[in-house]
Design an enzyme around this catalytic site. Structure first.
Site, PDB file in Angstrom:
ATOM      1  N   LYS A 197       0.796  -1.098   0.093  1.00 46.91           N
ATOM      2  CA  LYS A 197       0.131  -0.140   0.077  1.00 46.91           C
ATOM      3  C   LYS A 197       0.796   1.255   0.082  1.00 46.91           C
ATOM      4  O   LYS A 197       1.937   1.222   0.657  1.00 46.91           O
ATOM      5  CB  LYS A 197      -0.942   0.041   1.267  1.00 46.91           C
TER       6      LYS A 197
ATOM      7  N   SER B 179      -9.405  -1.246   7.224  1.00 45.99           N
ATOM      8  CA  SER B 179      -8.884  -0.981   5.796  1.00 45.99           C
ATOM      9  C   SER B 179      -8.171  -2.096   5.240  1.00 45.99           C
ATOM     10  O   SER B 179      -8.020  -2.197   4.024  1.00 45.99           O
ATOM     11  CB  SER B 179      -7.733   0.267   5.861  1.00 45.99           C
TER      12      SER B 179
ATOM     13  N   SER C 232      -9.412   1.230   3.167  1.00 48.41           N
ATOM     14  CA  SER C 232      -8.404   2.103   2.454  1.00 48.41           C
ATOM     15  C   SER C 232      -7.590   1.441   1.544  1.00 48.41           C
ATOM     16  O   SER C 232      -7.215   2.203   0.582  1.00 48.41           O
ATOM     17  CB  SER C 232      -7.844   3.099   3.081  1.00 48.41           C
TER      18      SER C 232
HETATM   19  N1  GLN Z   1     -12.959   3.650   6.908  1.00 48.91           N
HETATM   20  C1  GLN Z   1     -12.019   3.783   8.176  1.00 48.91           C
HETATM   21  C2  GLN Z   1     -11.664   5.170   8.376  1.00 48.91           C
HETATM   22  O1  GLN Z   1     -11.888   5.862   7.254  1.00 48.91           O
HETATM   23  C3  GLN Z   1     -10.946   2.604   8.219  1.00 48.91           C
HETATM   24  C4  GLN Z   1      -9.908   3.090   7.493  1.00 48.91           C
HETATM   25  C5  GLN Z   1      -8.590   2.372   8.022  1.00 48.91           C
HETATM   26  O2  GLN Z   1      -8.608   1.334   8.541  1.00 48.91           O
HETATM   27  N2  GLN Z   1      -7.325   2.989   7.574  1.00 48.91           N
HETATM   28  O3  GLN Z   1     -11.346   5.584   9.371  1.00 48.91           O
END
Ligand code: GLN
Length: 475
Positions: A77, A176, A152
């Site tokens: 990532k 994410s 994400s």
């Molecule tokens: N959707 C969650 C957020 O926006 C999780 C994101 C993540 O785990 N980086 O915070």
């Protein structure tokens, strides 16, 4: 053919019988990346370098001194630092920035001869659940290109789903790794908080962030965790518990387990009917196998998402203060003095969602509101942790869907961000409490979209979680 080999053990036998070379593998994945470039999964591909490394690893295999990940071609990532390579967190504010050191996990993966083929698209600073907040645009789901990849770590999940690499590393702050893995029909593991070093990850919310693998198989998840895990002097929150041989000790569970599931995941109107029937079928299947599967009421369910968003935005507002137009990446050409450098670079460099979260986080930490929001959310986090530990006194696992709905349409932006945040309902409990959680593929819905099932285990019980996952997927 999208899936070439689906696990490293298959690749290893292919290498042993000379059916394939590591160089051949990398060439295959590079051609898949090119063929699927419309999916927008990669922010950058490290083609020539990956090919060169492949040749070196082929030589080491011949000499008999290759590492345990020889033949493992992975993507990372784009919020994980890799020395000498760009890293952007899919944000304009880091455009042009190059890592001056590698994340500890990257060093450990490379030391075992993994090949990093590129850096994957993600939500900006990992904030989001659809990959649509990326400065580089959304990632398309390979199962249906009109749908989101999840987020994400959307690029990482699609890279694995579409066979552009064997595995990928994502980061998980509130879901994410697990949620995009679910939307893409892959395995996604969030380790126990502290199991894996955070050194060299671009921080979002430091008391939540963990890196984890997205794979086609439980075996590969076990292997990647084993290589990445363990204490690190550069991360004082990394745990010193010894690292089990997760892969070598991976065995299908044979004993009967006690499993809890949240009553609300079946009764809530917010959960998609096909997700509910998938869960009901799973519960029945497990019961038929002799496991105890019982509904539980979790009285703090409505507080999970609010507590999570208060705490992560507070931590983000602090972590993202370092992006100021002076130290890193983008500086506004219109800046004239220090104050305008800060203001303009941040206003122009951050996207809408990131700005929203910085402002929310700054608000909940501000003198007049700290007690009412930030301190209160920390107390709620403690209650959620205590209640979750109580559940684990009686049960081995907590079972729930990974997400209340399958992947949604690209471009269907919710007017109210709270509506989007609520979709994280099933993933944030493991993040608030730090327990390990895995998302496993649970078939497709009638429209052909993958669904995911999630299992949570006790702190540092990754081995038991992986063993049960292997058993479960082979049921
Ligand atoms: N959707 C969650 C957020 O926006 C999780 C994101 C993540 O785990 N980086 O915070």
């Amino acid at each position: 053919m999208s899936k070439f080999y689906s696990s490293l053990s298959q690749i290893k036998s292919g290498l042993q019988s000379s059916e394939i070379s590591v160089e051949g593998l990398v060439k295959h994945y590079l051609s898949q990346i090119e063929k699927n470039s419309r999916l927008n999964a990669f922010n950058e591909v490290f083609g020539p370098e990956a090919l060169q490394r492949a040749k070196d690893i082929d030589n080491r295999l011949k000499e008999g001194n290759a590492g345990k990940l020889a033949g493992m071609v992975i993507a990372i990532k784009d919020n994980i630092c890799y020395k000498g390579h760009k890293v952007s967190a899919s944000s304009k504010i880091l455009s042009g920035f190059e890592s001056v050191y590698s994340a500890t996990i990257v060093e450990r993966l490379l030391a075992e001869d993994a090949i990093i083929i590129g850096r994957c698209n993600c939500d900006e600073f990992a904030m989001g659940a659809t990959n649509e907040s990326s400065y580089y645009g959304p990632v398309k789901n390979y199962a249906d290109e009109t749908k989101v990849s999840g987020g994400s770590s959307g690029g990482s999940a699609v890279a694995v789903q579409a066979g552009m690499c064997l595995a990928a590393i994502g980061t998980d702050t509130g879901g994410s790794v697990r949620q995009p893995a679910a939307f893409c029909g892959t395995v996604g593991l969030k380790p126990t908080y502290g199991r894996v070093s955070r050194h060299g990850l671009i921080a979002y919310a430091s008391s939540f962030d963990q890196a984890g693998p997205i794979t086609n198989s439980v075996e590969d998840a076990a292997l990647l965790l084993e290589v990445m895990a363990g204490a690190d002097e550069y991360d004082s929150t990394s745990a010193s518990n010894p690292v089990p041989a997760y892969a070598a000790d991976l065995k299908k569970t044979t004993e009967k387990k006690n499993i809890a599931y949240l009553q609300e995941s079946l009764s809530s109107p917010g959960v998609d009917p096909e997700v509910k029937s998938m869960l009901i079928n799973t519960i029945e299947k497990l019961r038929a196998e002799g496991h105890t599967v019982k509904p539980i009421a979790f009285e703090y369910l409505d507080y999970l998402v609010p507590a999570y968003y208060i705490l992560v935005t507070a931590e983000a507002s602090s972590n993202l203060a370092r992006f100021d137009g002076v130290h890193y990446g983008y500086r506004s050409p219109a800046a004239t003095d220090l104050a305008s450098t800060y203001k303009r670079s941040r206003s122009e460099g951050f996207g809408k969602e990131v700005k929203r979260r910085i402002m929310l986080g700054t608000f909940v930490l501000s003198a007049g509101y700290y007690d009412a929001y930030y301190a209160k959310a920390q107390k709620v986090r403690r209650l959620i942790q205590e209640k979750t530990s109580k559940i684990f006194e009686e049960y081995d696992f907590i079972l729930m869907p990974t997400a209340p709905e399958p992947a949604s349409d690209i471009g269907k932006e919710e007017k109210d961000p709270v509506v989007s945040y609520l979709a994280d309902i099933f993933t944030v409990q493991a993040s608030l409490t730090g327990v390990p959680a895995i998302s496993l593929p649970a078939g497709n819905n009638t429209k052909g979209l993958p669904l995911g099932l999630q299992l949570l285990a006790k702190h540092f019980n990754e081995q038991e979680l992986l063993n049960f996952s292997k058993y479960f997927l082979e049921l």
